[in-house]
Write an enzyme that holds these catalytic residues in place. Structure first.
Site, PDB file in Angstrom:
ATOM      1  N   ARG A  43       0.780  -1.284  -0.062  1.00  0.00           N
ATOM      2  CA  ARG A  43       0.065   0.096   0.088  1.00  0.00           C
ATOM      3  C   ARG A  43       0.757   1.213  -0.033  1.00  0.00           C
ATOM      4  NH1 ARG A  43      -4.835  -2.568   2.616  1.00  0.00           N
ATOM      5  NH2 ARG A  43      -6.584  -1.054   2.807  1.00  0.00           N
ATOM      6  N   ARG A  82     -17.970  -3.720   9.693  1.00  0.00           N
ATOM      7  CA  ARG A  82     -16.595  -3.563  10.070  1.00  0.00           C
ATOM      8  C   ARG A  82     -16.552  -2.151  10.748  1.00  0.00           C
ATOM      9  NH1 ARG A  82     -12.203  -4.591   5.499  1.00  0.00           N
ATOM     10  NH2 ARG A  82     -11.519  -2.703   6.398  1.00  0.00           N
TER      11      ARG A  82
HETATM   12  P1  AMP Z   1      -8.368  -3.527   4.431  1.00  0.00           P
HETATM   13  O1  AMP Z   1      -9.082  -4.974   5.131  1.00  0.00           O
HETATM   14  O2  AMP Z   1      -7.141  -3.887   3.538  1.00  0.00           O
HETATM   15  O3  AMP Z   1      -9.311  -2.527   4.126  1.00  0.00           O
HETATM   16  O4  AMP Z   1      -7.390  -2.976   5.729  1.00  0.00           O
HETATM   17  C1  AMP Z   1      -8.010  -2.390   6.894  1.00  0.00           C
HETATM   18  C2  AMP Z   1      -7.076  -1.640   7.418  1.00  0.00           C
HETATM   19  O5  AMP Z   1      -5.765  -2.202   7.915  1.00  0.00           O
HETATM   20  C3  AMP Z   1      -6.347  -0.347   6.543  1.00  0.00           C
HETATM   21  O6  AMP Z   1      -7.289   0.814   6.636  1.00  0.00           O
HETATM   22  C4  AMP Z   1      -5.022  -0.026   7.601  1.00  0.00           C
HETATM   23  O7  AMP Z   1      -5.334   0.473   8.748  1.00  0.00           O
HETATM   24  C5  AMP Z   1      -4.711  -1.431   7.629  1.00  0.00           C
HETATM   25  N1  AMP Z   1      -3.774  -2.331   6.790  1.00  0.00           N
HETATM   26  C6  AMP Z   1      -3.961  -3.282   5.994  1.00  0.00           C
HETATM   27  N2  AMP Z   1      -3.129  -3.486   5.042  1.00  0.00           N
HETATM   28  C7  AMP Z   1      -2.145  -2.775   5.296  1.00  0.00           C
HETATM   29  C8  AMP Z   1      -1.136  -2.444   4.592  1.00  0.00           C
HETATM   30  N3  AMP Z   1      -0.555  -3.222   3.476  1.00  0.00           N
HETATM   31  N4  AMP Z   1      -0.240  -1.229   4.971  1.00  0.00           N
HETATM   32  C9  AMP Z   1      -0.584  -0.465   6.075  1.00  0.00           C
HETATM   33  N5  AMP Z   1      -1.762  -0.401   6.727  1.00  0.00           N
HETATM   34  C10 AMP Z   1      -2.689  -1.720   6.352  1.00  0.00           C
END
Ligand code: AMP
Ligand code: ADP
Length: 215
Positions: free
Chosen positions: A88, A160
């Site tokens: 990311r 969520r």
């Molecule tokens: P997601 O389930 O992919 O929408 O991720 C939920 C949250 O997890 C994000 O808003 C970030 O706070 C954290 N997160 C997930 N993947 C990453 C990543 N590759 N780098 C940094 N934070 C992450």
């Protein structure tokens, strides 16, 4: 097949990764899922990550890079992997390159899902997830057979914590500032496969599979 799914929150990365996991028989690796499990279990990593996630900010690079580096070495990744929500940031992408060199592996493609902001907000606010097995639904676009109940395991469906308007806005900002530059990063590497993610779940899946065959 070594894949990355790229796209803003709500683009359908998780939904498509699960379908690709079944299609190719390779694991989906979602850093978001791994972090949420750590938060739920109150591990030291989960405690550290929680405040960032609640605020809609990215968790520090070193935390997620460590997670993925370890995960890629597990035996189920031997025939490939689907990274969902990682990398990311550019430093995360650089760290992934280093890990792959060490493992003598190469990326095959980076699938970038294109979805407009109106649809993203609609998808995120209607997203529901099973508390027990983690399966994802949408109240309108992918509803369970019975309201509020997981069709796969009977678990309770929940929203969520970060799928609320204020946090969604912050997550979109984080995407545009920190993650969107990865499109150019992977375009320059000759790996980017841009996919229209606006149609239905099955159609998007077909477009991805056709694009991967051609790439
Ligand atoms: P997601 O389930 O992919 O929408 O991720 C939920 C949250 O997890 C994000 O808003 C970030 O706070 C954290 N997160 C997930 N993947 C990453 C990543 N590759 N780098 C940094 N934070 C992450
Ligand atoms: P991401 O992992 O990119 O954040 P998800 O895969 O969790 O996104 O999808 C977000 C929400 O949108 C979920 O509720 C999912 O059921 C729904 N969704 C995913 N793909 C589509 C699509 N092509 N059309 C309509 N809704 C979709």
């Amino acid at each position: 097949m070594n894949l990355i799914l790229l796209g803003p929150p709500g683009a359908g990365k998780g939904t498509q990764s699960v379908l690709l996991e079944k299609h190719f028989g390779i694991p989906q690796i979602s850093t978001g899922d791994i972090l949420r499990a750590a938060v739920k279990a109150s591990t030291p990593m989960g405690v550290k990550a929680k405040s960032f996630m609640d605020a809609g900010n990215l968790v520090p690079d070193e935390v997620v890079v460590g997670i993925v580096r370890e995960r890629l070495q597990e035996s189920d990744c031997a025939n490939g992997f689907i990274l969902d929500g990682f990398p990311r940031t550019v430093p995360q992408a650089d760290a992934l390159n280093e890990s792959l060199v060490q493992l003598s592996r190469e990326l095959d493609a980076v699938v970038s899902l294109q979805v407009d902001i109106h649809a993203l907000v609609e998808r995120l606010t209607g997203r529901r997830t099973c508390k027990e097995c983690g399966k994802g639904y949408h109240v309108t676009f992918d509803p369970p057979a019975a309201d509020g109940t997981c069709s796969a395991c009977g678990g309770e469906l929940v929203q969520r914590d970060d799928d609320h308007e204020e946090t969604i806005r912050r997550r979109m900002q984080a995407y545009h500032q920190q993650t969107a530059p990865l499109e150019e990063y992977y375009r320059l590497a000759g790996l980017l496969l841009t996919v229209d993610g606006m149609s239905g779940i099955e159609d998007v899946q077909q477009t991805i599979l056709t694009g991967l065959q051609a790439s």
